[in-house]
Design an enzyme around this catalytic site. Structure first.
Site, mmCIF file in Angstrom:
data_model
loop_
_atom_site.group_PDB
_atom_site.id
_atom_site.type_symbol
_atom_site.label_atom_id
_atom_site.label_comp_id
_atom_site.label_asym_id
_atom_site.label_seq_id
_atom_site.Cartn_x
_atom_site.Cartn_y
_atom_site.Cartn_z
ATOM 1 N N GLU A 58 0.450 -1.259 -0.213
ATOM 2 C CA GLU A 58 0.388 -0.199 0.194
ATOM 3 C C GLU A 58 1.261 1.298 0.263
ATOM 4 O OE1 GLU A 58 -3.304 0.177 3.359
ATOM 5 O OE2 GLU A 58 -3.474 -1.953 2.361
ATOM 6 N N GLU B 134 -5.263 -8.552 0.704
ATOM 7 C CA GLU B 134 -6.155 -8.349 2.333
ATOM 8 C C GLU B 134 -7.321 -8.343 1.793
ATOM 9 O OE1 GLU B 134 -4.918 -4.621 4.181
ATOM 10 O OE2 GLU B 134 -2.243 -5.827 3.652
HETATM 11 O O1 IFM Z 1 -4.009 -3.329 8.915
HETATM 12 C C1 IFM Z 1 -4.112 -3.457 8.220
HETATM 13 C C2 IFM Z 1 -3.144 -3.394 7.244
HETATM 14 O O2 IFM Z 1 -1.758 -3.146 7.884
HETATM 15 C C3 IFM Z 1 -3.154 -2.812 5.792
HETATM 16 N N1 IFM Z 1 -3.735 -2.373 5.129
HETATM 17 C C4 IFM Z 1 -4.993 -1.923 5.973
HETATM 18 C C5 IFM Z 1 -5.338 -2.788 7.195
HETATM 19 C C6 IFM Z 1 -7.101 -2.430 8.690
HETATM 20 O O3 IFM Z 1 -6.395 -1.908 8.513
#
Ligand code: IFM
Length: 447
Positions: free
Chosen positions: A166, A353
């Site tokens: 990210e 994710e």
């Molecule tokens: O916890 C985070 C992760 O580290 C990166 N993506 C979003 C998740 C939830 O906020």
């Protein structure tokens, strides 16, 4: 009625990140990361929580992997801690840090779990931040050494590599809005430069995998693009949403997948456009083996009269998790892969994710009945199934997260795990959603 069924080859996993679960923040030679520092700044992190102990996964990974195995989870996305391996970002590697991940990979192998390893998930060595961090192009040399070191070190254990997690979050939110570490508030030119340096680091990691990772190694990026959701299927709405997909993700996806910053972007950035040296874009745009998409929410779009995308604000009381940014938009797991595929071609896609942040507590009997998370996952996974059924090449899904953990500026307040963690006793309790997910994996269907 037959339930949506995923293909046999579809991968099911969970995801975590080093700084969020490992703890041992100052053990065995680990250097401080920007999150160790930032979390001590008054008011920066909820209730002054720090990643000091987190889930103590550093000492408990074996039991955590045994639990994963019991749940049938055979793929695991984790990140390496750069300051555990290079305590000051440069110089000699820390032997104890390297040894820790050897033990961890050996345990994963014993449990029959395949690692998917992210080089960088936000825990920058503080010493590099002291030199300017992502503002300073010199960081990309330090990153190159780090990437080459870990690929050579772990090439026997790791075949799936993810360069960065990210980019938007550790550049824009770290150096622009200051809500994440290092908590800086720079102007647009510097923020754009941090993006560019992150892209260069990504390129170095890709090169390290190609040169040192072995023939079967694969590499991709975990990106969190803004996902436009067309409000209907009218051709004009779809066209407007496609335009929004490119425009809203222009700083990351365009340079990586087209090898250039679009003219319109450079024009609108003006003097704040990033400084680009000769050869940068070739490094950045090396071919990848897959794209990882982190998708939690989306943004509804309709077309203006002129056909431009109009981004619709969420009305009050629109359903959301307990994170203010996480509105429930299950269709994002359909439109995200679809727009990526239509725009950038036939690369395999993994959802690296997806998950839901709530703040649940156990019942008096000690159960965690996270019906809201089960429901969230059910709705999102049905949409993902539609994408797979339409032959969009989505090959796997990593649920965020295995465990409740250190949720950055929200500290331990926000829980994303399918396994509950009691941060006082470190007791792990699988939630209802863990059992539900185990059933999804076992049956390949969404009950
Ligand atoms: O916890 C985070 C992760 O580290 C990166 N993506 C979003 C998740 C939830 O906020």
């Amino acid at each position: 009625m037959s339930l949506p069924t995923f293909p046999r080859a579809f991968l099911w996993g969970t995801a975590t990140a080093a700084a969020q679960i490992e703890g041992a923040a100052h053990l065995d030679g680990k250097g401080p990361s920007i999150w160790d520092t930032f979390s001590r700044r008054p008011g920066a992190v909820h209730q002054g929580d720090t990643p000091e102990t987190a889930c103590d996964h550093y000492h408990r990974f074996d039991a955590d992997f045994a639990l994963m195995r019991q749940l049938g989870i055979r793929h695991y996305r984790l990140s390496l801690s750069w300051p555990r391996i290079f305590p000051t970002g440069r110089g000699p590697a820390n032997a104890a840090g390297l040894a820790f991940y050897h033990r961890l990979f050996a345990s994963l192998a014993r449990h029959g779990i395949t690692p998917w390893v992210t080089f960088f998930h936000w825990d920058l060595p503080q010493a590099l931040e002291d030199e300017g961090g992502w503002r300073n192009r010199a960081i990309t040399d330090a990153f190159r050494t780090y990437a080459e070191t870990v690929v050579r070190e772990y090439r026997g254990a790791v075949k799936n590599w993810i360069t960065l997690n990210e980019i938007f979050c550790f550049t824009r939110l770290g150096y622009g809005t200051g809500q994440k570490a290092p908590g800086a508030r720079e102007g647009e030119a510097i923020v754009n430069q941090t993006y560019h340096h992150a892209l260069l680091a990504h390129g170095h990691a890709v090169r390290a995998v190609r040169e040192h990772g072995g023939a079967r190694a694969r590499v991709g990026l975990a990106d969190n693009p803004v996902i436009p959701i067309p409000i209907d299927r009218d051709a004009r709405t779809l066209a407007a949403a496609r335009r929004a997909f490119v425009a809203d993700n222009v700083r990351v996806l365009e340079p990586i997948f087209t090898g250039r910053y679009p003219r319109a972007y450079l024009r609108s950035a003006g003097r704040a456009a990033p400084l680009v040296a000769r050869g940068d874009l070739a490094l950045i745009a090396q071919p990848l083996d897959f794209i990882g998409l982190n998708i939690y929410t989306g943004q509804y779009i309709r077309a203006t009269r002129g056909g431009a995308p109009e981004r619709l604000p969420f009305p009050a009381h629109y359903p959301a998790t307990s994170c203010a940014w996480q509105q429930l938009v299950p269709e994002a797991l359909y439109w995200g892969p679809r727009f990526f595929h239509e725009t950038y071609g036939p690369l395999p896609i993994y959802i690296t994710e997806n998950g839901a942040g709530y703040n649940e507590t156990a019942t008096p009997a000690g159960e965690v009945l996270d019906l809201h998370r089960c429901n969230y996952l059910r709705l999102y996974l049905r949409e993902l199934h539609t994408a797979v059924a339409e032959r969009i090449p989505v090959k796997g899904y990593f649920l965020w997260s295995l465990l409740d953990n250190f949720e950055w500026e929200d500290g331990y307040e926000r829980r994303f795990g399918i396994v509950h963690n009691d941060f006082t006793t470190q007791r792990r309790t699988p939630k209802l959603s863990a059992r539900w997910y185990a059933e999804v994996i076992r049956t390949r269907t969404i009950p």
